[in-house]
Design a protein around this motif. Structure first.
Motif, PDB file in Angstrom:
ATOM      1  N   GLY A  19       3.093  22.238  13.199  1.00 44.59           N
ATOM      2  CA  GLY A  19       3.844  23.318  13.820  1.00 44.59           C
ATOM      3  C   GLY A  19       3.118  24.651  13.805  1.00 44.59           C
ATOM      4  N   GLY A  20       1.835  24.642  14.073  1.00 42.38           N
ATOM      5  CA  GLY A  20       1.075  25.882  14.185  1.00 42.38           C
ATOM      6  C   GLY A  20       0.505  26.405  12.880  1.00 42.38           C
ATOM      7  N   ARG A  21       0.812  25.722  11.777  1.00 42.55           N
ATOM      8  CA  ARG A  21       0.251  26.150  10.488  1.00 42.55           C
ATOM      9  C   ARG A  21      -1.096  25.477  10.253  1.00 42.55           C
ATOM     10  NH1 ARG A  21       5.267  24.487   6.935  1.00 42.55           N
ATOM     11  NH2 ARG A  21       5.334  22.991   8.631  1.00 42.55           N
ATOM     12  N   ARG A  22      -1.899  26.103   9.410  1.00 42.76           N
ATOM     13  CA  ARG A  22      -3.206  25.537   9.095  1.00 42.76           C
ATOM     14  C   ARG A  22      -3.049  24.319   8.181  1.00 42.76           C
ATOM     15  NH1 ARG A  22      -8.496  26.256   9.370  1.00 42.76           N
ATOM     16  NH2 ARG A  22      -8.257  27.927  10.878  1.00 42.76           N
ATOM     17  N   ILE A  23      -3.802  23.294   8.448  1.00 44.78           N
ATOM     18  CA  ILE A  23      -3.717  22.074   7.647  1.00 44.78           C
ATOM     19  C   ILE A  23      -4.793  22.087   6.567  1.00 44.78           C
ATOM     20  CG2 ILE A  23      -3.976  19.552   7.725  1.00 44.78           C
ATOM     21  CD1 ILE A  23      -2.786  19.904  10.682  1.00 44.78           C
ATOM     22  N   MET A  24      -4.351  21.895   5.333  1.00 43.57           N
ATOM     23  CA  MET A  24      -5.268  21.957   4.189  1.00 43.57           C
ATOM     24  C   MET A  24      -5.907  20.600   3.909  1.00 43.57           C
ATOM     25  SD  MET A  24      -4.694  25.072   3.645  1.00 43.57           S
ATOM     26  CE  MET A  24      -5.525  25.451   2.097  1.00 43.57           C
ATOM     27  N   SER A  25      -5.085  19.566   3.978  1.00 39.90           N
ATOM     28  CA  SER A  25      -5.631  18.238   3.731  1.00 39.90           C
ATOM     29  C   SER A  25      -4.756  17.192   4.406  1.00 39.90           C
ATOM     30  CB  SER A  25      -5.713  17.946   2.224  1.00 39.90           C
ATOM     31  OG  SER A  25      -4.421  17.802   1.694  1.00 39.90           O
ATOM     32  N   LEU A  26      -5.336  16.040   4.635  1.00 36.78           N
ATOM     33  CA  LEU A  26      -4.569  14.942   5.200  1.00 36.78           C
ATOM     34  C   LEU A  26      -5.034  13.637   4.582  1.00 36.78           C
ATOM     35  CD1 LEU A  26      -5.924  13.963   8.665  1.00 36.78           C
ATOM     36  CD2 LEU A  26      -6.812  15.953   7.500  1.00 36.78           C
ATOM     37  N   GLY A  27      -4.076  12.749   4.395  1.00 39.14           N
ATOM     38  CA  GLY A  27      -4.380  11.435   3.837  1.00 39.14           C
ATOM     39  C   GLY A  27      -4.279  10.379   4.919  1.00 39.14           C
ATOM     40  N   VAL A  28      -5.260   9.506   4.962  1.00 36.65           N
ATOM     41  CA  VAL A  28      -5.296   8.446   5.962  1.00 36.65           C
ATOM     42  C   VAL A  28      -5.550   7.120   5.258  1.00 36.65           C
ATOM     43  CG1 VAL A  28      -6.526   7.568   8.000  1.00 36.65           C
ATOM     44  CG2 VAL A  28      -6.192  10.026   7.727  1.00 36.65           C
ATOM     45  N   GLU A  29      -4.765   6.115   5.632  1.00 39.39           N
ATOM     46  CA  GLU A  29      -4.986   4.774   5.094  1.00 39.39           C
ATOM     47  C   GLU A  29      -5.709   3.930   6.131  1.00 39.39           C
ATOM     48  OE1 GLU A  29      -1.233   4.045   2.047  1.00 39.39           O
ATOM     49  OE2 GLU A  29      -1.291   2.994   3.950  1.00 39.39           O
ATOM     50  N   ILE A  30      -6.765   3.278   5.677  1.00 40.02           N
ATOM     51  CA  ILE A  30      -7.513   2.393   6.571  1.00 40.02           C
ATOM     52  C   ILE A  30      -7.641   1.034   5.897  1.00 40.02           C
ATOM     53  CG2 ILE A  30      -9.688   1.988   7.797  1.00 40.02           C
ATOM     54  CD1 ILE A  30     -10.148   5.018   7.771  1.00 40.02           C
ATOM     55  N   GLY A  31      -7.063   0.029   6.513  1.00 39.82           N
ATOM     56  CA  GLY A  31      -7.132  -1.318   5.968  1.00 39.82           C
ATOM     57  C   GLY A  31      -8.540  -1.880   6.087  1.00 39.82           C
ATOM     58  N   GLU A  32      -8.903  -2.681   5.084  1.00 40.20           N
ATOM     59  CA  GLU A  32     -10.254  -3.252   5.099  1.00 40.20           C
ATOM     60  C   GLU A  32     -10.414  -4.324   6.168  1.00 40.20           C
ATOM     61  OE1 GLU A  32     -11.210  -4.365   1.072  1.00 40.20           O
ATOM     62  OE2 GLU A  32     -11.555  -2.280   0.508  1.00 40.20           O
ATOM     63  N   LEU A  33      -9.297  -4.824   6.705  1.00 42.10           N
ATOM     64  CA  LEU A  33      -9.381  -5.825   7.767  1.00 42.10           C
ATOM     65  C   LEU A  33      -9.386  -5.185   9.154  1.00 42.10           C
ATOM     66  CD1 LEU A  33      -6.878  -8.513   6.417  1.00 42.10           C
ATOM     67  CD2 LEU A  33      -9.344  -8.380   6.093  1.00 42.10           C
ATOM     68  N   SER A  34      -9.114  -3.889   9.209  1.00 41.75           N
ATOM     69  CA  SER A  34      -9.185  -3.210  10.496  1.00 41.75           C
ATOM     70  C   SER A  34     -10.659  -3.003  10.813  1.00 41.75           C
ATOM     71  CB  SER A  34      -8.454  -1.871  10.454  1.00 41.75           C
ATOM     72  OG  SER A  34      -9.191  -0.936   9.705  1.00 41.75           O
ATOM     73  N   SER A  35     -10.944  -2.816  12.078  1.00 45.08           N
ATOM     74  CA  SER A  35     -12.346  -2.678  12.465  1.00 45.08           C
ATOM     75  C   SER A  35     -12.812  -1.232  12.361  1.00 45.08           C
ATOM     76  CB  SER A  35     -12.537  -3.205  13.895  1.00 45.08           C
ATOM     77  OG  SER A  35     -11.687  -2.494  14.766  1.00 45.08           O
TER      78      SER A  35
END
Ligand SMILES: [Zn+2]
Length: 111
Positions: A19-35
């Motif tokens: 919503g227009g605010r600065r983003i400090m950090s983000l968490g992302v999950e990536i499965g080992e079976l995904s390419s």
């Protein structure tokens, strides 16, 4: 290179939520079976986040190991790849229950 479009999707999602605010950090999950290759996501993120509210944000990638449920013997089995057999009975009828994820799990915005 599909990591570029994936990364752009991640960035758009974050911007919508921020919503227009600065983003400090983000968490992302990536499965080992995904390419999806995490290193490529990191690289694309640097390039794609420039001049946006995500510039300089910390990208935290969590890898989710592959896990399957054997349809023959009912055992849970670790999956090294998409077509790995059950490690208990050797059956190939294994339903994938984890490891295909590619999702944003959390976003931290500036107060
Ligand atoms: Zn089995």
């Amino acid at each position: 290179m599909h990591e570029m479009s994936i990364t752009q999707g991640i960035i758009e999602l974050c911007l919508q939520h921020a919503g227009g605010r600065r983003i400090m950090s983000l968490g992302v999950e990536i499965g080992e079976l995904s390419s999806v290759v995490p290193e490529a996501i990191e690289f694309c993120f640097e390039a794609c986040s420039r001049d946006t509210l995500l510039e300089g944000a910390q990208l935290i990638i969590t890898r989710i190991p592959g896990l399957g449920l054997c349809q023959e013997c009912g055992a849970e089995t670790p999956l090294a790849d998409l077509f790995a057999p059950c490690n208990l009975c050797g059956s190939c009828h294994v339903k994938i229950v984890a490891g295909e994820e590619m999702r944003v799990t959390e976003i931290e915005v500036e107060d």
